[in-house]
Every structure is written in C-alpha cells, then in structure tokens.
Scaffold this active site. Structure first.
Site, mmCIF file in Angstrom:
data_model
loop_
_atom_site.group_PDB
_atom_site.id
_atom_site.type_symbol
_atom_site.label_atom_id
_atom_site.label_comp_id
_atom_site.label_asym_id
_atom_site.label_seq_id
_atom_site.Cartn_x
_atom_site.Cartn_y
_atom_site.Cartn_z
ATOM 1 N N ILE A 201 -8.593 14.844 -3.234
ATOM 2 C CA ILE A 201 -7.597 15.107 -2.198
ATOM 3 C C ILE A 201 -6.429 14.144 -2.251
ATOM 4 O O ILE A 201 -5.436 14.319 -1.565
ATOM 5 C CB ILE A 201 -8.207 15.044 -0.776
ATOM 6 C CG1 ILE A 201 -9.039 13.774 -0.601
ATOM 7 C CG2 ILE A 201 -9.017 16.291 -0.479
ATOM 8 C CD1 ILE A 201 -9.483 13.535 0.822
ATOM 9 N N LYS A 222 -13.378 7.065 -1.901
ATOM 10 C CA LYS A 222 -12.406 6.490 -2.835
ATOM 11 C C LYS A 222 -13.178 5.798 -3.944
ATOM 12 O O LYS A 222 -14.064 4.998 -3.670
ATOM 13 C CB LYS A 222 -11.557 5.467 -2.069
ATOM 14 C CG LYS A 222 -10.305 5.034 -2.778
ATOM 15 C CD LYS A 222 -9.691 3.842 -2.072
ATOM 16 C CE LYS A 222 -8.258 4.099 -1.665
ATOM 17 N NZ LYS A 222 -7.676 2.939 -0.962
ATOM 18 N N ASP A 312 0.832 -3.882 5.503
ATOM 19 C CA ASP A 312 1.333 -2.670 4.853
ATOM 20 C C ASP A 312 1.332 -1.516 5.845
ATOM 21 O O ASP A 312 0.922 -0.408 5.525
ATOM 22 C CB ASP A 312 0.475 -2.353 3.620
ATOM 23 C CG ASP A 312 1.141 -1.342 2.685
ATOM 24 O OD1 ASP A 312 2.347 -1.064 2.866
ATOM 25 O OD2 ASP A 312 0.445 -0.827 1.798
ATOM 26 N N ARG A 316 2.846 6.209 5.732
ATOM 27 C CA ARG A 316 1.997 6.706 4.630
ATOM 28 C C ARG A 316 0.564 6.185 4.741
ATOM 29 O O ARG A 316 -0.357 6.751 4.169
ATOM 30 C CB ARG A 316 2.593 6.313 3.269
ATOM 31 C CG ARG A 316 2.661 4.818 3.065
ATOM 32 C CD ARG A 316 3.228 4.380 1.717
ATOM 33 N NE ARG A 316 3.428 2.932 1.726
ATOM 34 C CZ ARG A 316 4.478 2.317 2.258
ATOM 35 N NH1 ARG A 316 5.463 3.026 2.757
ATOM 36 N NH2 ARG A 316 4.556 1.005 2.280
ATOM 37 N N ASN A 317 0.389 5.092 5.478
ATOM 38 C CA ASN A 317 -0.948 4.529 5.647
ATOM 39 C C ASN A 317 -1.577 4.872 6.994
ATOM 40 O O ASN A 317 -2.541 4.241 7.423
ATOM 41 C CB ASN A 317 -0.918 3.013 5.456
ATOM 42 C CG ASN A 317 -0.770 2.657 3.989
ATOM 43 O OD1 ASN A 317 -1.196 3.430 3.124
ATOM 44 N ND2 ASN A 317 -0.152 1.530 3.710
ATOM 45 N N ASP A 330 -6.048 1.764 5.107
ATOM 46 C CA ASP A 330 -5.529 0.912 4.044
ATOM 47 C C ASP A 330 -5.418 -0.543 4.425
ATOM 48 O O ASP A 330 -4.324 -1.072 4.613
ATOM 49 C CB ASP A 330 -4.139 1.402 3.626
ATOM 50 C CG ASP A 330 -4.210 2.056 2.277
ATOM 51 O OD1 ASP A 330 -5.079 1.664 1.498
ATOM 52 O OD2 ASP A 330 -3.414 2.960 2.027
HETATM 53 P P1 ADP Z 1 -3.328 3.988 -1.849
HETATM 54 O O1 ADP Z 1 -3.099 3.160 -0.626
HETATM 55 O O2 ADP Z 1 -3.838 3.205 -3.004
HETATM 56 O O3 ADP Z 1 -2.135 4.826 -2.183
HETATM 57 P P2 ADP Z 1 -4.893 5.640 -0.157
HETATM 58 O O4 ADP Z 1 -6.121 5.007 0.352
HETATM 59 O O5 ADP Z 1 -3.740 5.609 0.787
HETATM 60 O O6 ADP Z 1 -4.499 5.010 -1.531
HETATM 61 O O7 ADP Z 1 -5.252 7.141 -0.512
HETATM 62 C C1 ADP Z 1 -4.356 8.053 -1.140
HETATM 63 C C2 ADP Z 1 -4.346 9.384 -0.429
HETATM 64 O O8 ADP Z 1 -5.656 9.907 -0.291
HETATM 65 C C3 ADP Z 1 -3.802 9.318 0.990
HETATM 66 O O9 ADP Z 1 -2.410 9.428 1.036
HETATM 67 C C4 ADP Z 1 -4.470 10.511 1.663
HETATM 68 O O10 ADP Z 1 -3.761 11.693 1.410
HETATM 69 C C5 ADP Z 1 -5.808 10.558 0.958
HETATM 70 N N1 ADP Z 1 -6.835 9.868 1.785
HETATM 71 C C6 ADP Z 1 -7.167 8.570 1.750
HETATM 72 N N2 ADP Z 1 -8.130 8.272 2.632
HETATM 73 C C7 ADP Z 1 -8.406 9.416 3.279
HETATM 74 C C8 ADP Z 1 -9.320 9.788 4.346
HETATM 75 N N3 ADP Z 1 -10.121 8.887 4.923
HETATM 76 N N4 ADP Z 1 -9.337 11.076 4.756
HETATM 77 C C9 ADP Z 1 -8.514 11.989 4.183
HETATM 78 N N5 ADP Z 1 -7.641 11.713 3.200
HETATM 79 C C10 ADP Z 1 -7.581 10.442 2.749
HETATM 80 MG MG MG Z 2 -2.070 4.211 1.019
#
Ligand code: ADP
Ligand code: MG
Length: 451
Positions: A201, A222, A312, A316-317, A330
């Site tokens: 996703i 993740k 951060d 986006r977070n 994040d």
């Molecule tokens: P990074 O910070 O390294 O870019 P993220 O943890 O923000 O990675 O994850 C990337 C993407 O994955 C997010 O933008 C979101 O779309 C999706 N994502 C991350 N964690 C979740 C979650 N708990 N539930 C649904 N989608 C998630």
């Molecule tokens: Mg992120």
C-alpha cells in the site's frame, strides 16, 4: 493492581501463569502467552479474550494478566547481539571460552575489511568461516546466499549445511541486549504465522508498507530489510512501545525476520495530503479540517507530555483511519540521539529556523511545523510555499517572510498559524493552547449553525 485497571478492547496482554484445564467458556493458556482483550465481562475482573497463537476465544481473569511493558529506549537493544565488530581471530577465540559446541559470534575481518567471519566453537576448538560478499549477497558455501547477517545466522541455527555444527548459542557482545529476547519478554514480539501479508500500500523511504491481517484485525506492516537500517528502526519501535494515544498510530508488535517487520494499526484512508487532495473543497467541510487539526494537536500534546520531539511533523506523516480520525505517525526522526541530525535530510519547508540553523529541536520547533501543517490542511493538501525554492524559503523566512492565508481560511485559524511561526520559540503557543483554540473555533462553528 492489574485487576482494578480496565482493559480496553484490543489491548495486548501477557499471561502470567498456566491455565491448562479450562472450564467451559474459559480460555486455555500458558505462562508467557500473548492474548488480545475482546471485551470486558459483566462479571467484574473477567474479560473475553482471544489467544494470539491458537486463535481461540474464551474468558480469562484479570488476575492472570499483565499488560505489555514499554521497552526502555536506553536499552541497548540489538538485532545482532552476536556481532562483535572488528576483533581479531585471536580475540574471537578468547570470547568463545569456555568452549561449548555451537557457541558462536560474527566478527568483521581485519585482513579483509568489509568481509565477515563466522566463528564457531566445536570440539574444544574454534572454527572460522569466511563470509563472502558477492553481488550484494552474503554466503559461506556456494549454495546459500543471504541478504544480511541476521538471515544467515537464522539459517545456520536450523540447518548445519557444511558448517561443523548448527549454531546453538550466541556469544553476546559486551553490553548488547538481544532484541529478540527483550521484545519477547515485554510482549511485543509477534511471529510471522500470526500475520498474513496482503497487497503493498505504500513505499517508505526505507521499506515497503503492506496491508495485512493480524488476529482478525486489519494491520499495516512495514518491512525493513537492510540490517543496519532495521537496527536504527528498532529505536523508533522502542519509542512507539512507550506511546499510546488515540491520535498516535499504534504499534501492535514487531517480527524479527527478513530484517524487521513493524506491525501497526491500519489507517485505511491513507495519508492526510492524499486524503485532502483527492477529495478537495467540494467534499470536505471546514468542520472536518478543524477536527483533523484538533486530533493532531491532541496527539502532539501527548508527545509533548512524554517529552518526545517529533521533528518531522507534516501532513504526509498524518494518517487517517476508517472513521476519519487523524493520527500522527512516523516517529522515524524522533531520534533518541539528537546529535545525529543530518541537515541534508531535513524537511526545510517544515522546519523551524532555529532548528535549521542551530539544530535546536524542541516541542516549540514541532509547533512551528504544526503551523505549516495547518496551512497544508486549510489549503487542501497544497505543498507549502508554492513556487518557492528551498533556498528562497530558508532565506525568506529568516528575513521575516511568512505564507499568506490559504483561500477561505477562517481568520482565527490563520492567526493560529502566525503564532506558530513566531521567530521566538518561547512565544509560540503550546499544543495545549492550540487545542483550546481549536475547540473554541469548532464550537463557534457549531453555534453559527444553530442560528
Ligand atoms: P516513510 O516515512 O519512510 O516515507 P511511511 O511510514 O510514511 O514511510 O509509509 C509510506 C506510506 O505507506 C504512507 O504514506 C502511507 O500511505 C502508507 N502507510 C504507512 N503506514 C500506514 C498505516 N499504518 N496504515 C495505512 N497506510 C500506511
Ligand atoms: Mg512518512
């Protein structure tokens, strides 16, 4: 006392003792098992619960339970406690005394820097196996190749292959604590058998994010494959075990396999930027924007109370749940060691001037970022400082430049943004204050509707 505390549905608990002959309706379990609370019973002190491994459901007394513990962040948790770094072959032999068949460690070769050596105690002797690094894979014998040392050790724990013996016991580096043992003890270690992984996703900076299922509950998983990065993320995960709040994305547990899997609650509506952009002004009311802003301020107020600086904070977070609750995610940059900030990776447009210039991160620099985040929210997901380069932004902000209000932004909200962008960190509002102002604004909106 455990029994007095109310356990909410979804709470993960560890069982304190064996209960192998359950009465009808009761759950069977062993000491150390992990269970999930489903509901409190009318009969006080009893819960309906689901066993995390067997999947069975039944009743359990609160006296048999303890909640999971937070992992101490200063705990030197190591994914590779058996890795001793650059030590000589001779030192390795000393480390592996008294000899014990299957006792092992890994060291970095002094003669061939970058290469590793697996040292195994066997028959009163120590045998050194050179690990070859070829095509970004590690191997000892030609038939098996591994992405990282963790996978290699895992393999030879189960299969002897051409080595003298299966690996039995890790010789830990002085002071290192086994992440596996500590996570299991505290109740955060899950196994791959309990989790099903479905489609991808998202793509994070350090690894892919998948949708999955754990105990009948949708989850996000993740995966961080690289062992060095996984080790760094372990600190993030340890932080998450200490943080529980309705407006923070919740950690469910971790799996130590293929590096590290972090299992989190699933936020079905994705990140806030995407949420706002794809729906837009015609679909989302101001009231919803204010509620998101309030959710985030509440999550941040909680982080502040725990003395954790996010570093951060940006739309986006922020992730959105199925029932439209915004949660902060994040904690990746919520570094335990504030010295190690690489200015090349700072999100310039979100970072407060004193943090950019003097590396002074604080809750007040998070408040600055919160102001930028408010701007993103009320402009329905636009990138901040439109059409300005990073250089123009940092220089402009330094000279006092601030963004104009987004279109149709309530004046009170723009005033809030402005207060977050005070040069003097001490003059910026606290998250508690921001919360109060937003509640007031929401109430005003409601009252206006009534007339
Ligand atoms: P990074 O910070 O390294 O870019 P993220 O943890 O923000 O990675 O994850 C990337 C993407 O994955 C997010 O933008 C979101 O779309 C999706 N994502 C991350 N964690 C979740 C979650 N708990 N539930 C649904 N989608 C998630
Ligand atoms: Mg992120």
């Amino acid at each position: 006392m455990m029994a007095c505390k109310h356990l909410a549905p979804g709470t993960q608990c560890i069982v304190k003792r064996d209960h192998t002959k359950p009465k009808a309706n009761e759950l069977a379990f062993h000491k150390g098992d992990l269970i999930t609370i489903m509901a409190a019973c009318e009969n006080k002190g009893w819960y309906r619960a689901k066993h995390n491994t067997t999947g069975e459901e039944g009743l359990i007394s609160a006296f048999a339970l303890r909640e999971r513990e937070a992992i101490r962040v200063d705990n030197k948790l190591s994914l590779m406690p058996w890795f001793h770094g650059k030590i000589s072959g001779r030192e390795a032999v000393q480390q592996l005394q008294p000899s014990e068949d299957g006792l092992f460690l890994v060291r970095e070769s002094i003669r061939y820097p970058g290469d590793y050596v697996l040292c195994v105690s066997f028959n009163q002797d120590v045998i050194h196996y050179r690990v070859i690094y070829k095509d970004r894979m590690l191997s000892i014998e030609d038939s098996f190749f591994f992405h990282n040392l963790m996978d290699m050790i895992e393999h030879y724990t189960h299969q002897q292959g051409m080595i003298c013996t299966k690996l039995v016991k890790a010789k830990k580096r002085h002071g290192a604590k086994s992440a596996e043992l500590e996570l299991a003890k505290a109740g955060w270690l899950l196994s791959m058998q309990q989790v099903t992984i479905e489609e991808r996703i998202g793509e994070g900076e350090f690894g892919a994010v998948f949708r999955g299922e754990y105990m009948g509950q949708k989850v996000a998983v993740k995966n961080i494959k690289c062992d060095v990065t996984a080790q760094a993320f372990l600190a993030e995960t340890a932080v998450m075990t200490t943080m529980q709040h309705k407006n923070l994305v919740r950690l469910l547990g971790v799996i130590l396999q293929d590096g590290l899997y972090i299992v989190m609650e699933f936020m079905s509506k994705g990140d806030l930027v995407n949420f706002l952009r794809t729906r837009g002004r015609s679909v989302i009311e101001t009231r919803q924007l204010l509620e998101f802003a309030l959710n985030i301020a509440e999550g941040m107020d909680y982080l502040e109370s725990k003395k954790l600086v996010h570093r951060d904070l940006a739309a986006r977070n922020i992730l959105i749940s199925a029932d439209n609750i915004a949660k902060v995610s994040d904690f990746g940059m919520a570094k335990v060691d504030p010295k190690q900030q690489d200015s090349a990776v700072l999100p310039i447009k979100w970072t407060a001037p004193e943090a950019l210039k003097h590396n002074k991160f604080s809750t007040k620099s998070d408040v600055w970022s919160y102001g930028i985040l408010l701007w993103e929210v009320f402009s329905y997901g636009r990138a901040p400082y439109p059409k300005m380069s990073l250089k123009e932004v940092s220089e402009g902000v330094e000279k006092g430049y601030r963004m104009a209000a987004p279109e149709e932004c309530p004046p009170a909200v723009y005033t809030l943004m402005g207060s977050c962008w005070d040069v003097d960190p001490g003059k910026r509002p606290s998250f508690k204050k921001l919360k109060e102002k937003l509640v007031k604004e929401l109430k005003g909106l409601q009252d206006a509707k009534l007339y």
